[in-house]
Design an enzyme around this catalytic site. Structure first.
Site, PDB file in Angstrom:
ATOM      1  N   GLY A 197       0.847  -1.197   0.000  1.00 54.72           N
ATOM      2  CA  GLY A 197       0.000   0.000   0.000  1.00 54.72           C
ATOM      3  C   GLY A 197       0.878   1.241   0.000  1.00 54.72           C
ATOM      4  N   GLY A 248       3.549   1.097   3.055  1.00 52.33           N
ATOM      5  CA  GLY A 248       4.514   0.015   2.850  1.00 52.33           C
ATOM      6  C   GLY A 248       5.470   0.336   1.717  1.00 52.33           C
ATOM      7  N   ARG A 268      -1.185  -8.654  -5.337  1.00 51.83           N
ATOM      8  CA  ARG A 268      -1.699  -8.715  -6.704  1.00 51.83           C
ATOM      9  C   ARG A 268      -0.576  -8.742  -7.735  1.00 51.83           C
ATOM     10  NH1 ARG A 268      -4.319  -4.147  -7.908  1.00 51.83           N
ATOM     11  NH2 ARG A 268      -3.645  -3.040  -6.043  1.00 51.83           N
ATOM     12  N   LYS A 274      -0.935   0.859  12.721  1.00 54.85           N
ATOM     13  CA  LYS A 274      -1.409   1.703  13.817  1.00 54.85           C
ATOM     14  C   LYS A 274      -2.855   1.335  14.118  1.00 54.85           C
ATOM     15  CE  LYS A 274       1.921   5.323  12.802  1.00 54.85           C
ATOM     16  NZ  LYS A 274       2.193   6.701  12.383  1.00 54.85           N
ATOM     17  N   GLY A 283       5.051   7.920  14.202  1.00 56.53           N
ATOM     18  CA  GLY A 283       5.423   9.339  14.155  1.00 56.53           C
ATOM     19  C   GLY A 283       4.583  10.046  13.121  1.00 56.53           C
ATOM     20  N   LYS A 309      -4.500   8.069  17.769  1.00 57.78           N
ATOM     21  CA  LYS A 309      -4.527   9.313  16.984  1.00 57.78           C
ATOM     22  C   LYS A 309      -5.435   9.187  15.766  1.00 57.78           C
ATOM     23  CE  LYS A 309      -1.916   7.828  13.472  1.00 57.78           C
ATOM     24  NZ  LYS A 309      -1.514   8.112  12.122  1.00 57.78           N
ATOM     25  N   ASP A 369       2.548  12.796  15.808  1.00 61.18           N
ATOM     26  CA  ASP A 369       1.685  12.010  14.930  1.00 61.18           C
ATOM     27  C   ASP A 369       0.244  12.531  14.984  1.00 61.18           C
ATOM     28  OD1 ASP A 369       1.076  10.039  13.147  1.00 61.18           O
ATOM     29  OD2 ASP A 369       1.282   8.370  14.548  1.00 61.18           O
ATOM     30  N   THR A 399      -1.835  13.935  11.720  1.00 58.29           N
ATOM     31  CA  THR A 399      -2.997  13.165  11.260  1.00 58.29           C
ATOM     32  C   THR A 399      -4.294  13.954  11.404  1.00 58.29           C
ATOM     33  OG1 THR A 399      -1.809  11.218  12.012  1.00 58.29           O
ATOM     34  CG2 THR A 399      -4.083  10.887  11.439  1.00 58.29           C
ATOM     35  N   GLU A 450      -7.890   3.374   9.394  1.00 59.61           N
ATOM     36  CA  GLU A 450      -7.731   2.437  10.518  1.00 59.61           C
ATOM     37  C   GLU A 450      -8.606   2.802  11.725  1.00 59.61           C
ATOM     38  OE1 GLU A 450      -6.234  -0.371  10.550  1.00 59.61           O
ATOM     39  OE2 GLU A 450      -4.335  -0.339   9.472  1.00 59.61           O
TER      40      GLU A 450
END
Length: 340
Positions: free
Chosen positions: A19, A22, A42, A115, A145, A200, A253, A257, A290
């Protein structure tokens, strides 16, 4: 421009999960001198990365270094890896690990980029890793972070924390991902760093919701500050260090975010705040927010330890109990007045 440190030849690293984060972290490792194999489920994505040196689905327009290879074969990705990076959605970690565990090199550091808190078990990601792989806690690290993937992929300067109870292993990962644009610090407080990263996302949903309703900076600053307070309360109950929440894995973080349009959770919340249903928002994005899945296990964890988390509770009510966003704001503001 490249961020690599001249003349450095780092360890072999496997990144499981192609993703945006990553792939970005695989680029960071390669720029720092590691030989990196990125595992994509994939075949067409692995092929595109190999042929075009770009991840067209998650990081279009970002050139990936030649040191980075992609494969669909987890055994090939993991062969001789000294650092194994886990970068899949939190709630899919357990099932993936069951498949990957027999392939993991015996002494590799297992680094979590995830996370979240697991639904049902309320376990942190490092606890799930230890449980499924049988690895000792000293082999498991977490990275946390202000790490918005796109900005780091563009080599904009950022700092992060590598948390591990074993200082030597933390230093090993730190050296493997230190580039001219990415500055890692080490920290022994794995619990605090993982909690900061998980909660977060929930607070960012709340910030997004109020943003979508048209509220401004005062509202966001209030949510960030009170969100940090409830994260720290939960952390203290679980044995974390208070100072962690004032650092990159806590406040750093949280600010990134909650403030950035690049944040999936904030963007998701914004659409909820504009009146879309959870299902409608989910249909608009291929990225995983998430906080939507983690808010309930975070609240369960808090309840089990007698910790009051009103913002998390409000987000659970909007995301999973159908409470309108306007009602959530009213409930938060009408809570009993008390000392800070």
């Amino acid at each position: 421009m490249t961020g690599s440190v001249p003349g450095q030849h780092g360890p072999r690293a496997a990144v499981l999960g192609a993703g945006s984060w990553g792939t970005t972290f695989a680029k960071v490792l390669a720029d720092a001198g590691c030989a990196v194999t990125l595992h994509a489920r994939r075949p067409e994505l692995a092929r595109a990365i190999g042929e075009t040196r770009e991840n067209p689905d998650y990081l279009p327009g970002i050139a990936l270094p030649d040191r980075l290879r992609a494969t669909t074969d987890p055994a090939e990705a993991l062969r001789d890896a000294e650092i194994v990076v886990l970068a899949v959605p939190s709630q899919s970690l357990r099932d993936n690990l069951v498949e990957w565990a027999p392939l993991l090199p015996a002494d590799a550091v297992l680094l979590s980029l995830m996370k979240g808190i697991e639904l049902g078990s309320t376990k942190r990601m490092s606890q799930v890793i230890c449980e499924i792989t049988g690895a000792g806690a000293e082999r498991v690290a977490a990275l946390s972070g202000p790490n918005l993937a796109r900005e780091i992929a563009e080599e904009q300067p950022a700092a992060t924390v590598i948390a591990c109870t074993d200082q030597d292993r933390a230093a090993q990962v730190q050296a493997a991902c230190h580039t001219s644009y990415f500055r890692p610090y080490t920290n022994r407080d794995l619990v605090g760093c993982e909690l900061g990263g998980a909660v977060k996302n929930v607070i960012a949903l709340a910030c997004g919701i109020t943003e979508g309703m048209g509220f401004g900076d005062n509202t966001r600053a209030s949510l960030i500050t009170r969100g940090l307070a409830e994260t720290a309360r939960l952390g203290m109950a679980l044995g974390a260090e208070l100072t962690t929440f004032a650092g990159l894995a806590g406040l750093g973080d949280l600010v990134a975010t909650c403030s950035s349009p690049l944040s999936r959770n904030r963007t998701f919340g914004e659409k909820l705040g504009r009146g879309m249903t959870l299902e409608e928002v989910q249909q608009t994005t291929r990225q995983v927010a998430e906080g939507v899945k983690s808010c309930r296990p975070v609240l369960d964890l808090a309840s089990a330890h007698g910790v009051d988390m009103p913002l998390t509770e409000a987000v659970v009510r909007v995301c999973h109990e159908g409470v309108p966003a306007a009602q959530m704001v009213k409930e938060i503001m009408s809570r009993e007045a008390k000392p800070e």
